[in-house]
Design a protein around this motif. Structure first.
Motif, PDB file in Angstrom:
ATOM      1  N   ASN A  31      37.639  50.958  40.523  1.00  0.00           N
ATOM      2  CA  ASN A  31      36.509  52.054  40.127  1.00  0.00           C
ATOM      3  C   ASN A  31      36.947  53.498  40.288  1.00  0.00           C
ATOM      4  OD1 ASN A  31      34.609  49.957  39.248  1.00  0.00           O
ATOM      5  ND2 ASN A  31      34.048  49.700  41.381  1.00  0.00           N
ATOM      6  N   ASP A  35      36.662  56.371  38.063  1.00  0.00           N
ATOM      7  CA  ASP A  35      35.750  57.662  38.398  1.00  0.00           C
ATOM      8  C   ASP A  35      36.326  58.957  38.168  1.00  0.00           C
ATOM      9  OD1 ASP A  35      33.762  56.220  39.229  1.00  0.00           O
ATOM     10  OD2 ASP A  35      34.091  56.398  41.210  1.00  0.00           O
ATOM     11  N   ARG A  41      34.826  52.340  31.572  1.00  0.00           N
ATOM     12  CA  ARG A  41      35.278  51.489  32.645  1.00  0.00           C
ATOM     13  C   ARG A  41      36.506  50.480  31.917  1.00  0.00           C
ATOM     14  NH1 ARG A  41      34.340  53.252  37.458  1.00  0.00           N
ATOM     15  NH2 ARG A  41      32.356  54.142  38.002  1.00  0.00           N
TER      16      ARG A  41
END
Length: 113
Positions: A31, A35, A41
């Motif tokens: 994650n 970001d 993702r």
């Protein structure tokens, strides 16, 4: 059997090079890596999969999190190859410069400009 990808194809992609740069500084979870990008993702996960399959990164589980770590030994192989290429081209260019200087010197001695 684990699929092996070509390391040079893997690093040809700018997103994957940026992922390598990020995790070279510190181990990061998926994650945290995602970001840093505008991509989805799943797209970043696919890039990480390619980097894992070519042996540039490894994923370690810590509890429920998965962290990506750079496998520096694989990058050293790439660096070594790039250095060999650089050395070859430097020697080739130096040789060409010497040849052109010799031609220029001969032309000056023979009265040609």
């Amino acid at each position: 059997m684990e699929k092996r990808r070509d390391i040079y194809q893997a690093i040809a992609d700018p997103t994957r090079r940026e992922i390598i740069s990020l995790i070279a500084r510190q181990s990061m979870n998926l994650n945290a890596i995602a970001d840093n990008f505008d991509a989805s993702r799943p797209a970043i996960s696919q890039h990480i999969k390619v980097l894992t399959e070519c042996g540039l990164i490894m994923i370690k589980k810590q509890g429920r999190e998965r962290y990506c770590e750079l496998k520096i030994d694989r990058l050293i192989e790439v660096t070594s190859w790039v250095e060999q290429c650089r050395k070859y081209w430097n020697e080739t260019i130096d040789s060409m410069e010497n040849y052109l200087q010799e031609l220029q010197t001969k032309n000056k001695k023979n009265g040609k400009q």
